[in-house]
Design an enzyme around this catalytic site. Structure first.
Site, PDB file in Angstrom:
ATOM      1  N   ARG A 101       0.797  -1.221   0.000  1.00 58.25           N
ATOM      2  CA  ARG A 101       0.000   0.000   0.000  1.00 58.25           C
ATOM      3  C   ARG A 101       0.834   1.278   0.000  1.00 58.25           C
ATOM      4  NH1 ARG A 101      -4.722  -2.112   4.153  1.00 58.25           N
ATOM      5  NH2 ARG A 101      -5.709  -3.436   2.595  1.00 58.25           N
ATOM      6  N   SER A 158      -4.664  -7.158   8.962  1.00 62.25           N
ATOM      7  CA  SER A 158      -5.166  -6.460  10.148  1.00 62.25           C
ATOM      8  C   SER A 158      -6.183  -7.307  10.909  1.00 62.25           C
ATOM      9  CB  SER A 158      -5.773  -5.111   9.786  1.00 62.25           C
ATOM     10  OG  SER A 158      -6.885  -5.265   8.931  1.00 62.25           O
TER      11      SER A 158
END
Lengths: 596, 265
Positions: free
Chosen positions: A298, A403
């Protein structure tokens, strides 16, 4: 009294619920505090999936490769041992969710299906359509509800934690929380406290985070002596949908399922995307990173999109690029990505099955958080942390679909760790005389002060200004002079905060008093983020400074640790655990990542 | 919505000002009253951003200073369910209620916001939906496991079974179905939300081991027999959950269970 242990958990998202069910399963009691009903926690927003090297695709995947991808993706800033434990545990976590009834997407044989995500070359991400976080949260919510109906879990929904109760030896003995309806304050005794309160995205005003993600509770811990680590590492997600009220996430799974990012080759091209022929489109990620293409990590995708717009290639001259799914059959898109396509359609009105989506990076996740050791213990005895609110696992950049995994791993580790702590610690009343009343009195005084503030400043305006300031200066590209200026302005905002007015004369269920308390805490944490960034003179993962464009392991392979003082956060640095993998430079233009 | 050829139909002649009529209440027991606010029209507003504007500067259209309206919000992506309210007479999430669409639908320049009516009204647009979570306890809405330790993979599941369960599993407990149901008032009828969850868990290979306990709950006085078949629930469900199908299937199971269940006791 029985010899049951009583643990307070702050936060009812994935990490908090994971910890709660483990403690209840072990036969002990939980008091669970959450600002919103736990089923409405921010974990529901996670879309794409959860990583685990189950290796059902015949690709030779393994937990070690998952470990390596995670550490490499995090630019070697993560302590390695907890990452290794997490990736080892990952396949069992996914199987457990499957047993709990999560409707994971399946293969033709009826096995779990896996998709690709950023920063790996393997199909490693289990998913339930494109609403995986919602589905995982619901599974844990259901298990915890079972214990709630049996009496071992007590939920305090609509209560916000304000502070820790510390005894005379500096040990955490409970919390003070506020009922958001009545504004009643109450002290709760606990044998140990687990923080699982999520990230601080609201510091940036508009982000992909939910409205409860203020980081306020964690900031309160920090102001009471908990160490806060790697605050400057804020993930900006490459693909979000800008909105008036928030930036809505467009999941990485869109690219995992074949979505392509492009801009017109001609700057300011006014044609609609359907009318721009293939040869006149610039697929800049595929161009620059042939091995990973649209699935680079990212931080890299975000910087490239940001720079492409800065260079004048943004679609129709604006800060936006195309994320294109229109070449994929609509049936496949509906089955694998339905939920996120609906979000785009609902809020923008265009149908992404036919028209490329217009997206831009948005603040998404904090890699930093409360400092914890390998057993999720903070530096304060009796205080633990898990999930996004702790700093472990993701280093300088988090990989997509790690996550949800780190939340569950953190909760599953913090729970036995807290129980073990309680079992082995002397639990006399020594040093606890009057501590609950004293902390309660202190917090009541702060509330009284806020209730009676009638200055000229509007607290929502201060929040908005802080958000803009942070978004402009402490996100994708960072300059030291602007960071210093940002801290100066934060100090001004802190001054102005002293002069706010509570514009609500009706205190019943008011949002003005809780918001004021959150805002104060956000301002403190904003300084930690900003000064951490100012001090770190290198570029690593999500932290990028044009003045110091390279990673500098000699000086900066170190964890930033912030400790509160009234003047300014006191920063120190400690060694990163690199006991398993020798740090090597990241290069996503090639597929062979090993140094050899 | 309002999508043609994949691109959005736009509001042609937007008004300069948007009027927002809010049904307010100071406390749970105090009377309701209306207040009207005016804000400058902008493109791309949703009900939440309008409320945020008003909260920042709570002055009515007549220039009277008032208290900021109170409402619940969280994810703003229509997946947490918390911001549900009645907008222009229809129950829905306020985050996904776009002002342009509302104005196209109503043809005027005013929008009307009211709290849901089937739940205790805490203040202004905020309601207490905790009864919905109690429903989930009552119908045993979880899968019983032997433990959370590693016991290997879950049961094989076909793609079609997964697709059907996924549809029910998306229920975010928002309460739209209960607000729209003519039969649902406090405790007389458990309502479509819980029945959808009974279906979800009774379809699961492990979950169905507690099937009879759920069906027993469905046979109580507030059980499934109170459904009046108005089919409002399925029309207002923002997640498109096939609630009437859940009611039909569960009702059939309950009937069989009622007839023959006692033989097993």
């Amino acid at each position: 009294m029985s010899n049951k242990i009583n643990i307070a958990i702050v936060g009812g998202g994935l990490a908090g619920l994971a910890a709660a069910m483990k403690i209840a399963e072990a036969g002990h009691n939980v008091d669970l505090f959450s600002v919103v009903p736990v089923k409405r926690s921010h974990s529901v927003c996670a879309q794409g999936g959860i990583n685990g090297a189950v290796n059902t695709k015949g690709e030779g995947d393994s937990p070690w490769k998952h470990f390596d991808d995670t550490v490499y993706g995090g630019d070697f800033l993560a302590d390695q041992e907890p990452v290794r434990r997490m990736t080892d545990m990952a396949p069992a976590i996914i199987h457990l969710f499957d047993r709990m009834g999560v409707p994971f997407s399946r293969t033709k044989e009826g096995l779990l299906d896996f998709r690709r995500f950023g920063g790996t070359l393997h199909h490693r991400t289990a998913f339930a359509g494109a609403s995986t976080g919602q589905q995982l949260l619901y599974a844990l919510d259901e298990q915890v509800r079972k214990y709630e109906s049996e009496g071992s879990v007590r939920k305090f929904e609509g209560w916000e934690m304000l502070s820790l109760v510390m005894d005379d030896h500096g040990v955490c003995r409970g919390i003070v929380a506020m009922d958001l309806q009545t504004l009643e304050l109450k002290a709760f005794e606990a044998d140990a406290v687990i923080m699982a309160s999520g990230g601080p995205g609201l510091i940036y005003g508009k982000s992909t985070n939910s409205q409860v993600c203020t980081g306020s509770a964690v900031s309160a811990c920090y102001q009471q002596g908990a160490r806060y680590a790697n605050g400057e590492f804020i993930q900006v997600h490459p693909t979000s949908i800008p909105g008036e009220d928030k930036l809505r996430l467009m999941s990485e799974s869109a690219r995992g399922e074949g979505g392509r990012v492009w801009v017109p080759k001609t700057q300011g091209d006014e044609r609609d995307p359907q009318n721009i022929p293939e040869s006149e489109r610039w697929y800049f990620l595929e161009d620059k990173y042939p091995a990973y293409g649209n699935l680079v990590p990212r931080d890299i995708a975000t910087r490239e999109i940001f720079q492409t717009c800065l260079d004048g290639y943004g679609v129709k001259g604006e800060n936006q690029v195309y994320l294109d799914l229109s070449h994929i059959p609509a049936e496949t898109l509906d089955r694998k990505l339905g939920a996120i396509l609906e979000i785009y359609e609902m809020f923008i009105g265009d149908d992404p099955r036919q028209v490329p989506m217009r997206i831009f990076p948005g603040v998404h996740y904090s890699m930093g958080g409360l400092w914890v050791d390998f057993e999720q213990r903070t530096n304060i005895p009796g205080l633990f942390a898990a999930g996004e609110c702790d700093f472990s696992i993701h280093g300088a950049n988090r990989l997509g679909a790690n996550s949800l995994l780190s939340c569950v791993y953190g909760g599953f580790t913090a729970a036995p760790s807290a129980l073990e702590y309680v079992a082995n610690v002397e639990r006399g009343d020594s040093g606890t005389n009057g501590i609950y009343d004293a902390e309660l009195k202190k917090q009541k005084e702060i509330n009284d002060q806020i209730v009676h503030s009638n200055g000229s400043e509007n607290q929502y305006k201060i929040h908005e200004e802080m958000g803009k300031l942070m978004t402009e200066n402490v996100t994708v590209i960072r300059y030291n002079d602007r960071l210093q200026e940002t801290d100066n302005k934060l100090l001004e905002l802190i001054d102005r905060f002293q002069n706010i007015s509570i514009n609500d004369s009706n205190l019943w269920a008011t949002q003005a008093v809780p918001h004021a308390r959150q805002l104060w805490n956000m301002l403190q944490l904003a300084r930690v983020i900003t000064l951490g960034a100012l001090n770190r003179n290198e570029s690593r993962g999500a932290h990028f400074k044009p003045e110091f464009p390279d990673r500098n392991d000699d000086e900066w392979l170190k964890t930033t640790v912030a400790e509160y003082s009234e003047e300014a956060p006191v920063l120190s640095y400690e060694q990163v655990d690199v006991s398993h993998i020798e740090p090597r430079l990241r290069d996503y233009s090639k597929s062979s990542k090993k140094a050899d | 919505m309002s999508s043609k050829n994949g691109t959005k139909v736009r509001l042609d002649a937007p008004p300069d000002k948007l009027r927002v009529r809010i049904r307010r209440r100071e406390k749970t027991d105090s009377p309701q009253y209306d207040e009207v606010f005016e804000i400058p029209y902008r493109r791309n507003l949703n009900v939440i951003s309008v409320l945020m504007d008003i909260r920042k500067n709570p002055v009515t259209a007549d220039g009277k200073e008032t208290t900021p309206p109170v409402w619940d919000m969280n994810c703003l992506e229509q997946v947490c369910g918390i911001c549900t309210m009645v907008i222009n007479g229809r129950v829905r999430q306020s985050c996904s209620a776009l002002i342009d669409d509302l104005l196209v639908e109503s043809g005027g320049n005013e929008i009307r916001l009211e709290p849901m009516s089937k739940f205790p009204n805490v203040r202004d647009l905020k309601v207490d939906r905790s009864p919905m979570f109690d429903h989930l306890k009552k119908v045993h809405a979880w899968v019983e496991l032997d433990g959370y330790h590693d016991l290997g993979a879950g049961p094989h599941t076909s793609q079609s079974m997964q697709a059907e369960r996924y549809a029910y599993s998306r229920c975010m407990t928002c309460g739209c179905c209960l607000e729209a149901c003519p039969q649902y008032f406090e405790d007389n009828y458990i309502g479509p939300q819980a029945i959808g969850q009974v279906r979800l868990f009774n379809m699961h290979p492990t979950g169905q081991m507690d099937r009879e306990e759920r069906l027993d709950a469905m046979m109580d006085d507030d059980g499934i027999a109170n459904c009046g078949n108005s089919q409002n629930c399925v029309q207002v469900c923002p997640m498109n959950i096939p609630l009437t199908r859940a009611i039909y299937e569960t009702n059939r199971e309950v009937t069989v269970h009622g007839l023959f269940g006692w033989l097993k006791k």
